[in-house]
Design an enzyme around this catalytic site. Structure first.
Site, PDB file in Angstrom:
ATOM      1  N   LEU A  74      -9.070   8.150   0.578  1.00 33.03           N
ATOM      2  CA  LEU A  74      -8.964   6.869  -0.107  1.00 33.03           C
ATOM      3  C   LEU A  74      -8.172   5.825   0.670  1.00 33.03           C
ATOM      4  O   LEU A  74      -7.886   4.747   0.159  1.00 33.03           O
ATOM      5  CB  LEU A  74      -8.362   7.065  -1.507  1.00 33.03           C
ATOM      6  CG  LEU A  74      -9.172   7.983  -2.425  1.00 33.03           C
ATOM      7  CD1 LEU A  74      -8.476   8.146  -3.765  1.00 33.03           C
ATOM      8  CD2 LEU A  74     -10.597   7.482  -2.605  1.00 33.03           C
ATOM      9  N   SER A  75      -7.831   6.136   1.916  1.00 40.60           N
ATOM     10  CA  SER A  75      -7.130   5.131   2.721  1.00 40.60           C
ATOM     11  C   SER A  75      -8.150   4.140   3.281  1.00 40.60           C
ATOM     12  O   SER A  75      -9.317   4.465   3.482  1.00 40.60           O
ATOM     13  CB  SER A  75      -6.315   5.781   3.843  1.00 40.60           C
ATOM     14  OG  SER A  75      -7.150   6.386   4.794  1.00 40.60           O
ATOM     15  N   HIS A  76      -7.686   2.931   3.511  1.00 36.21           N
ATOM     16  CA  HIS A  76      -8.562   1.860   3.988  1.00 36.21           C
ATOM     17  C   HIS A  76      -8.704   1.910   5.508  1.00 36.21           C
ATOM     18  O   HIS A  76      -7.723   2.166   6.203  1.00 36.21           O
ATOM     19  CB  HIS A  76      -7.987   0.493   3.605  1.00 36.21           C
ATOM     20  CG  HIS A  76      -7.963   0.251   2.142  1.00 36.21           C
ATOM     21  ND1 HIS A  76      -6.958   0.726   1.328  1.00 36.21           N
ATOM     22  CD2 HIS A  76      -8.827  -0.402   1.336  1.00 36.21           C
ATOM     23  CE1 HIS A  76      -7.199   0.368   0.085  1.00 36.21           C
ATOM     24  NE2 HIS A  76      -8.328  -0.315   0.053  1.00 36.21           N
ATOM     25  N   MET A 112       0.314   5.458   5.769  1.00 34.45           N
ATOM     26  CA  MET A 112      -0.487   6.667   5.973  1.00 34.45           C
ATOM     27  C   MET A 112      -0.856   6.840   7.441  1.00 34.45           C
ATOM     28  O   MET A 112      -0.908   7.965   7.944  1.00 34.45           O
ATOM     29  CB  MET A 112      -1.744   6.649   5.094  1.00 34.45           C
ATOM     30  CG  MET A 112      -1.445   6.755   3.606  1.00 34.45           C
ATOM     31  SD  MET A 112      -0.312   8.110   3.170  1.00 34.45           S
ATOM     32  CE  MET A 112      -1.198   9.527   3.777  1.00 34.45           C
ATOM     33  N   GLU A 113      -1.095   5.739   8.134  1.00 38.56           N
ATOM     34  CA  GLU A 113      -1.403   5.817   9.558  1.00 38.56           C
ATOM     35  C   GLU A 113      -0.198   6.343  10.338  1.00 38.56           C
ATOM     36  O   GLU A 113      -0.349   7.183  11.236  1.00 38.56           O
ATOM     37  CB  GLU A 113      -1.836   4.444  10.074  1.00 38.56           C
ATOM     38  CG  GLU A 113      -3.220   4.017   9.622  1.00 38.56           C
ATOM     39  CD  GLU A 113      -3.326   3.621   8.150  1.00 38.56           C
ATOM     40  OE1 GLU A 113      -4.460   3.514   7.664  1.00 38.56           O
ATOM     41  OE2 GLU A 113      -2.285   3.424   7.467  1.00 38.56           O
ATOM     42  N   ASP A 127       0.305  23.385  18.854  1.00 37.70           N
ATOM     43  CA  ASP A 127      -0.874  23.970  19.493  1.00 37.70           C
ATOM     44  C   ASP A 127      -0.625  24.294  20.961  1.00 37.70           C
ATOM     45  O   ASP A 127      -1.007  25.359  21.448  1.00 37.70           O
ATOM     46  CB  ASP A 127      -2.063  23.019  19.360  1.00 37.70           C
ATOM     47  CG  ASP A 127      -3.301  23.565  20.035  1.00 37.70           C
ATOM     48  OD1 ASP A 127      -3.690  24.718  19.724  1.00 37.70           O
ATOM     49  OD2 ASP A 127      -3.875  22.864  20.886  1.00 37.70           O
TER      50      ASP A 127
END
EC number: 4.6.1.17
Length: 160
Positions: A74-76, A112-113, A127
């Site tokens: 739901l992020s733009h 969020m980014e 990793d």
């Protein structure tokens, strides 16, 4: 408290930001990677079999900022204007703190980014070092700072 990612019937929606004015948005997030001090010493000295761990993690974090809408439903989709990754290391404790800063001139924030960027950079460190240290952990993924938009500036308090 209201959650704006749901409509009146409780269905998930992408928040409508079309009525907002674009402003400069900045967010900084962090993630902490913990490993054996010897593993961190090898990483910093370039003695890993996989190459420049922090260089690759930096690129992975920057790429992740741009891919956030593909991972967080739901992020733009945003036009990212700046993404940077910095690392703080504590050799005695065996920790790497990843710090991601993202900037955009947009209608919605870039928290969020920044969080995705920090998390993916931390996962990349994991990793690339997991062969040398099976006990590596990633923790404390957190927003440190945000500014821009209607809600203004927010900064995490020390120790929070």
């Amino acid at each position: 408290m209201s959650f704006n990612h749901f409509d009146d019937q409780g269905r998930a929606i992408m928040v409508d930001v079309s009525g907002k004015q674009p402003t400069l948005r900045t967010a900084t997030a962090a993630a902490t990677v913990s490993m054996q001090p010897d593993t961190l010493a090898d990483l910093l000295a370039g003695r890993t079999t996989k190459g420049d761990v922090l260089g690759v993690a930096r690129i992975a974090g920057i790429a992740a900022a741009k891919k956030t809408p593909e991972l967080i439903p739901l992020s733009h989709p945003l036009a990212i204007h700046h993404a940077a990754i910095d690392f703080d290391t504590d050799q005695a404790c065996g920790t790497v703190t990843v710090r991601a800063t993202v900037r955009a001139f947009e209608r919605t924030g870039v928290e969020m980014e920044a969080m995705t960027s920090a998390a993916v950079a931390a996962l990349t460190i994991y990793d690339m070092c997991k062969g040398a240290d099976k006990g590596i952990t990633i923790g404390q993924i957190r927003l440190l700072f945000k500014e821009g938009g209607k809600s203004g500036t927010w900064q995490r308090e020390e120790g929070q």
